[in-house]
Design an enzyme around this catalytic site. Structure first.
Site, mmCIF file in Angstrom:
data_model
loop_
_atom_site.group_PDB
_atom_site.id
_atom_site.type_symbol
_atom_site.label_atom_id
_atom_site.label_comp_id
_atom_site.label_asym_id
_atom_site.label_seq_id
_atom_site.Cartn_x
_atom_site.Cartn_y
_atom_site.Cartn_z
ATOM 1 N N PRO A 161 12.167 -48.863 -17.997
ATOM 2 C CA PRO A 161 13.180 -47.872 -18.326
ATOM 3 C C PRO A 161 13.602 -47.890 -19.791
ATOM 4 C CG PRO A 161 14.061 -49.541 -16.827
ATOM 5 C CD PRO A 161 12.656 -49.911 -17.105
ATOM 6 N N GLU A 162 13.390 -46.785 -20.458
ATOM 7 C CA GLU A 162 13.947 -46.565 -21.788
ATOM 8 C C GLU A 162 14.927 -45.397 -21.635
ATOM 9 O OE1 GLU A 162 11.021 -46.608 -24.977
ATOM 10 O OE2 GLU A 162 9.700 -47.862 -23.784
#
Length: 288
Positions: free
Chosen positions: A2-3
């Site tokens: 997750p960014e």
DNA sequence: TATATCTCCTGCGGGC
DNA sequence: TGCCCGCAGGAGATAT
């Protein structure tokens, strides 16, 4: 992994399914998931029960739920593999279920995290630069999708640093939300090698890089984020599609979509970096 | 003070 | 078949 776009997808899901609900009961199933909440899991659970979720907010890769009446926030970081799932209580526990918050409406908010790099913590809210954020997020810079993001300030910060551009892009106190995937994608779009010294890059080139970071993350968000496996999903357990649009990350030996040269993989900061050898030539002199 | 490196963690895949 | 090792990487802690 997750960014920013993936975290924003999760935030939107929480806004739709959790905001407006009251927490009835909290169960911490793995102490590491609350290690950043120093008073411990019993304190966290006790302080969450009876609180209502009034909003879901985000800065960079951090997201938080604002609670009333206590006016504190649950700060959530997904780390490498964290998932915030909205589930029916009859659904069997996930293998890596770390925290379960049962809402009074009868649904579960579950924090699932295989690698336990992520976690929950309670934080007081403070005002920084005109924006209310949890105190534990106060050191995090604005991200490129923040309406008050000022690229000129970030360019000035970058040019004052004595480090390499990819290292600086990953520094969440300079610009937030960028991780290894979108750093490589932004550098590819801006045709800059990640080892280039920040203070040797011109203002317009740095501005182009920040624009590229904003654009690639906006496009990823439109496609529901990037997924390589089941580790990143939205609150309904669904994966995004942006991995099919990546130009550099994970494309080793595949032809560059701009010039046809095979994309190379290099080790950088104990992780992999992908770039085009022709569009993104290495600097002649590399510090270190 | 600024920058660089180490550490945490789990599951998968490759090599032997 | 089973064991071992490397890899993935965000961010705080520690080292330089």
């Amino acid at each position: 992994m997750p960014e920013l776009p993936e975290v924003e997808v999760v935030r939107r899901g929480l806004e739709a399914h959790v905001v407006g609900h009251t927490i009835a009961d909290v169960e911490v199933l793995h102490p590491r998931a609350v290690r950043r909440h120093l008073p411990g899991s019993i304190d966290l659970a006790g302080r969450l029960e009876g609180q209502s979720v009034v909003s879901a907010e985000r800065r960079g890769k951090y997201l938080w739920l604002v609670l009333e009446p206590s006016s504190v926030a649950i700060v959530v970081h997904l780390g490498m593999s964290g998932q915030m799932l909205v589930q029916d209580p009859t659904v069997p526990d996930e293998k890596h279920l770390r925290i379960r918050a049962r809402l009074e409406s009868g649904i579960d908010l579950r924090f699932v995290d295989q690698r336990t790099f992520g976690g929950w913590a309670l934080a007081d809210l403070v005002t920084v630069d005109g924006t209310v954020v949890p105190d534990s997020v106060a050191h995090i810079a604005r991200d490129p999708l923040d309406p008050r993001f000022d690229p000129d300030v970030v360019v000035k910060t970058l040019r004052s640093k004595q480090t390499e551009i990819k290292r600086a892009l990953l520094d969440q106190t300079v610009v937030s939300g960028v991780g290894n995937i979108y750093a490589d994608e932004a550098l590819w779009r801006a045709e800059i090698h990640g080892n280039r010294p920040t203070d040797k890059l011109s203002g317009p080139r740095l501005r182009r890089l920040l624009d590229a970071a904003r654009d690639v993350m906006t496009e990823a968000l439109d496609q529901g984020g990037t997924s390589f496996d089941a580790l990143y999903v939205n609150v309904n357990g669904q994966s995004g599609y942006f991995d099919r649009s990546l130009d550099a990350y994970g494309q080793e030996d595949l032809p560059c979509r701009r010039c046809g040269s095979p994309i190379r993989r290099e080790k950088f900061m104990n992780r992999s970096s992908y770039s085009c050898p022709r569009c993104q030539p290495r600097p002649r002199l590399v510090r270190g």
